[in-house]
Write an enzyme that holds these catalytic residues in place. Structure first.
Site, PDB file in Angstrom:
ATOM      1  N   SER A 119      -9.472 -50.025  74.076  1.00  0.00           N
ATOM      2  CA  SER A 119      -9.167 -50.334  75.472  1.00  0.00           C
ATOM      3  C   SER A 119     -10.107 -49.738  76.502  1.00  0.00           C
ATOM      4  O   SER A 119     -10.055 -50.111  77.667  1.00  0.00           O
ATOM      5  CB  SER A 119      -7.729 -49.902  75.805  1.00  0.00           C
ATOM      6  OG  SER A 119      -6.813 -50.765  75.193  1.00  0.00           O
ATOM      7  N   LYS A 160      -6.906 -45.065  85.693  1.00  0.00           N
ATOM      8  CA  LYS A 160      -6.100 -46.129  85.107  1.00  0.00           C
ATOM      9  C   LYS A 160      -4.626 -45.861  85.395  1.00  0.00           C
ATOM     10  O   LYS A 160      -4.163 -44.703  85.320  1.00  0.00           O
ATOM     11  CB  LYS A 160      -6.348 -46.176  83.596  1.00  0.00           C
ATOM     12  CG  LYS A 160      -5.639 -47.310  82.871  1.00  0.00           C
ATOM     13  CD  LYS A 160      -5.997 -47.282  81.396  1.00  0.00           C
ATOM     14  CE  LYS A 160      -5.352 -48.441  80.642  1.00  0.00           C
ATOM     15  NZ  LYS A 160      -5.713 -48.434  79.206  1.00  0.00           N
ATOM     16  N   SER A 166      -7.400 -52.633  77.448  1.00  0.00           N
ATOM     17  CA  SER A 166      -6.440 -52.680  78.537  1.00  0.00           C
ATOM     18  C   SER A 166      -6.929 -51.978  79.815  1.00  0.00           C
ATOM     19  O   SER A 166      -6.305 -52.096  80.865  1.00  0.00           O
ATOM     20  CB  SER A 166      -5.126 -52.031  78.088  1.00  0.00           C
ATOM     21  OG  SER A 166      -5.316 -50.655  77.775  1.00  0.00           O
TER      22      SER A 166
END
Length: 457
Positions: free
Chosen positions: A205, A106, A181
């Site tokens: 997330s 990420k 996210s």
């Protein structure tokens, strides 16, 4: 995983055209399927083939890079693809349990010498000098870094509709959100653009995009994986997690990173508490049906299923979560917003429209959070894990409407309580959109949680 098999629809045809088939063909002599696409292998099976010499790390890495080149222009799971570094990693002499396994990170995790944007204009030129702790730990195990995945701006949302780096699309339906996210990481894993990926989880997330994209999202206990090098904003709630294709993959990668032997495994007949109040109250009908099937499957596999609610209601979030999040975002990014407001989207900047919570409000919220955490922990004196739907609905359209509060509803409590939690695929709705089931355990009981979750693998 528990899964339904709906008849092919126009969505299925569109997805096949955009993202390709699974790379499996029938071996007529044996009467079984045989994988011809290396990216269709889960991480554990890929490791077996690497260990046997049937596949080389470079062959596996190149297969993923080719798939990324072919599929990601539509999916947009990645912000940066590190093809040259991936091939160097694949050919390095480093040994470790994950040697040759292609992993994506990420873009909230710092990576030495590689652009780390945080999904924000603030970090558009940020090239760190060292790796985040989770990146370094996976590198030590021999994992190959494929690149950096898209994220909701600064990790602050549940859609991964990023105004600066583009919208990530759901592999199950490119017109739907992937969740956030860690939406880029979940989409990459679900679309076989990475064998596994890292994610961060402040209020859901990791688990939200796992549920909406149809993969596994594991958030260990608070602090079990270091947040050093994470461009996070909420140290009270920030967790580092993993996105994988199976519970077995998540368990194997987690164990490779933390080391040591598994501790306190699940009992032979686990007690699973079904948290019906609050968590089951606003479910899409197909999600409710999927939960019924999950509960029955667990009963069939020997689990003792009981109803056991958690101590929260529709006002708990405002007491124990929201003030702390607001204060910590203000503390991390308030000064930058004052001098560089153009570097924030209107949606993220909205938090700065009101002053940060007062010291009295923060103190009250922290006391309430401590009480809540203790009360949740007490529940695990009666059950081994708690079961809930991960998200009450399936992925909404990118065009909207999107109820972010509803998407977040079932995941944030386990950040506030700092427990380990995992989302696993639990079938699909009538449109073929993935549904997720969530299990959570007491803080520190990560291994027991993974052992129970394996009943659904």
């Amino acid at each position: 995983m528990i899964a339904d098999s709906p008849c092919p629809s126009r969505r299925d045809v569109l997805a096949a055209l955009l993202f390709g088939a699974a790379g499996v063909r029938l071996d007529a002599r044996a009467g079984t399927t045989r994988t011809t696409d290396l990216t269709a292998l889960d991480a554990v099976e890929a490791a077996r083939r690497l260990a046997s010499g049937a596949v080389t790390p470079l062959q596996l890495t190149n297969a993923y890079l080719e798939r990324i080149a072919a599929r990601d222009p539509v999916l947009h799971a990645f912000i940066t693809v590190t093809a040259d570094r991936a091939r160097r990693d694949a050919q390095a002499p480093l040994r470790g349990p994950l040697r040759g396994i292609p992993i994506a990170h990420k873009d909230l995790f710092e990576t030495a010498g590689v652009l780390t944007t945080g999904g924000s204009r603030l970090y558009r030129a940020h090239v760190p000098a060292r790796d985040a702790a989770i990146v370094a730990a996976l590198a030590r195990t021999g994992a190959v870094m494929l690149g950096k995945t898209n994220t909701h701006e600064l990790g602050g949302g549940v859609t991964t509709l990023n105004p600066f780096y583009g919208t990530t699309r759901n592999p199950a339906n490119p017109l739907r959100i992937p969740g956030g996210s860690s939406g880029g990481s979940a989409a990459a894993v679900a679309a076989h653009l990475a064998a596994a990926a890292t994610g961060s989880d402040t209020g859901g997330s990791v688990r939200i995009p796992a549920a909406l994209c149809g993969c596994v999202g594991f958030k260990p206990s608070y602090g079990r994986l270091s947040t050093q090098g994470l461009l996070g904003a909420c140290p009270t709630f920030d967790h580092v997690g993993l996105l994988t294709r199976s519970v077995a993959d998540a368990s194997w990668i987690f164990r490779a990173v933390v080391g040591g032997a598994a501790s306190r495994p699940a009992p032979r007949r686990p007690r699973i508490g079904i948290a019906r109040r609050f968590f089951f109250e606003r479910l899409q009908p197909d999600v409710e049906s999927a939960m019924t099937r999950v509960v029955e499957r667990l009963r069939e596999r020997g689990a003792l299923m009981v109803d056991r609610d958690l101590p929260l209601d529709d006002h708990t979030m405002a007491r124990v979560f929201d003030p702390i999040v607001a204060e910590e975002i203000w503390s991390r990014y308030g000064s930058a917003w004052k001098v560089r407001p153009q570097d924030f989207s209107p949606a993220f900047a909205a938090i700065f429209a009101t002053p940060p919570p007062s010291l009295v409000e923060i103190a009250r919220a922290r006391r309430a959070r401590a009480v809540f955490q203790a009360a949740v922990t007490d529940v695990f004196d009666e059950v081994d894990v708690i079961l809930t739907p991960t998200v009450p609905i399936t992925a909404p359209p990118i065009a909207g409407p999107i109820d972010a509060a509803l998407i977040l509803r079932n995941t944030w409590p386990f950040n506030a309580a700092r427990t380990p939690a995992i989302s696993m695929p639990a079938g699909a709705d009538r449109d073929g959109l993935p549904i997720g089931v969530q299990l959570a355990a007491a803080p520190g009981r990560d291994d027991a949680l993974l052992a129970v979750a394996a009943l659904l693998d």
